[in-house]
Design an enzyme around this catalytic site. Structure first.
Site, short mmCIF file in Angstrom:
data_model
loop_
_atom_site.label_atom_id
_atom_site.label_comp_id
_atom_site.label_asym_id
_atom_site.label_seq_id
_atom_site.Cartn_x
_atom_site.Cartn_y
_atom_site.Cartn_z
CB CYS A 77 -40.60 18.26 -14.73
SG CYS A 77 -39.27 17.51 -13.66
CG HIS A 175 -38.08 19.14 -18.69
ND1 HIS A 175 -38.36 20.25 -18.02
CD2 HIS A 175 -37.62 18.42 -17.60
CE1 HIS A 175 -38.16 20.21 -16.75
NE2 HIS A 175 -37.38 19.10 -16.40
CD GLU A 177 -39.22 22.64 -20.77
OE1 GLU A 177 -38.62 22.41 -19.60
OE2 GLU A 177 -40.31 21.89 -21.08
#
Length: 193
Positions: A77, A175, A177
């Site tokens: 990001c 993202h 994650e």
């Protein structure tokens, strides 16, 4: 394998640590230059505003360390955006790893872009075993236009770089994650680079 997450005061670090924990690794959160230099893999996260994040990097000397790292580095990001030459956000000079400038979405689309978006035109081992129509999670108001270093494309009113790569450096606008099994696969792939 020693995985280091660069700690410079910007980032949703816990969710990244948990993502690696699910993969069976304990990632170390640090701003120690020697620990970062000696890592097998480096994660450069970022959530926040570009100019204040760059100020923190400069104050800690990480702005000169990061571009000189030799192991695989993954910017996430804002981390990816800071690896570019420049960002319109806060009129910020970046690290100059990726040869492109980060610009703001126009008011023709809802800003920030929040939610799931498809990625296409996937290149490099970072996207090994990923189907072209997979969806990833995005939260951002600024983007890197498509350039020579683009390895994945997303579209939000206009096509833009969902991921960049140059030498040992990789950057993802999304993202991983928070991107379910697709994001997990991308992190696994990064660990195998």
């Amino acid at each position: 394998m020693k995985i280091v997450i660069i700690n410079y005061g910007a980032g949703n670090i816990q969710s990244i640590k948990f993502a690696f924990k699910r993969l069976g690794y304990d990632a170390i959160l640090t701003n120690n230059v020697e620990e970062i230099k000696n890592a097998d893999k480096v994660i450069f996260p970022g959530v926040g505003e570009a100019s204040s994040a760059m100020k923190m990097l400069r104050e800690s000397g990480l702005d000169t360390l990061i571009p000189n790292l030799k192991q695989p580095v993954l910017g996430i990001c804002l981390g990816m955006q800071l690896m570019c030459n420049y960002s319109e956000e806060g009129n910020t000079k970046g690290l100059g790893i990726f040869d492109c400038d980060v610009v703001r979405f126009t008011n023709e689309v809802k800003v920030p872009q929040i939610g799931w978006n498809a990625i296409t035109d996937l290149k490099t081992g970072l996207f090994k075993d990923i189907v072209k129509t997979e969806y990833i999670y995005m939260v951002h108001s600024y983007y890197a236009p498509s350039c020579e270093e683009t390895i994945a494309i997303a579209d939000y009113g206009i096509p833009y770089s969902a991921a960049l790569a140059k030498d040992n450096f990789y950057g993802v606008q999304f993202h991983p994650e928070k991107s379910s099994t697709v994001g997990e696969q991308i992190l696994k792939n990064f660990l195998q680079l």
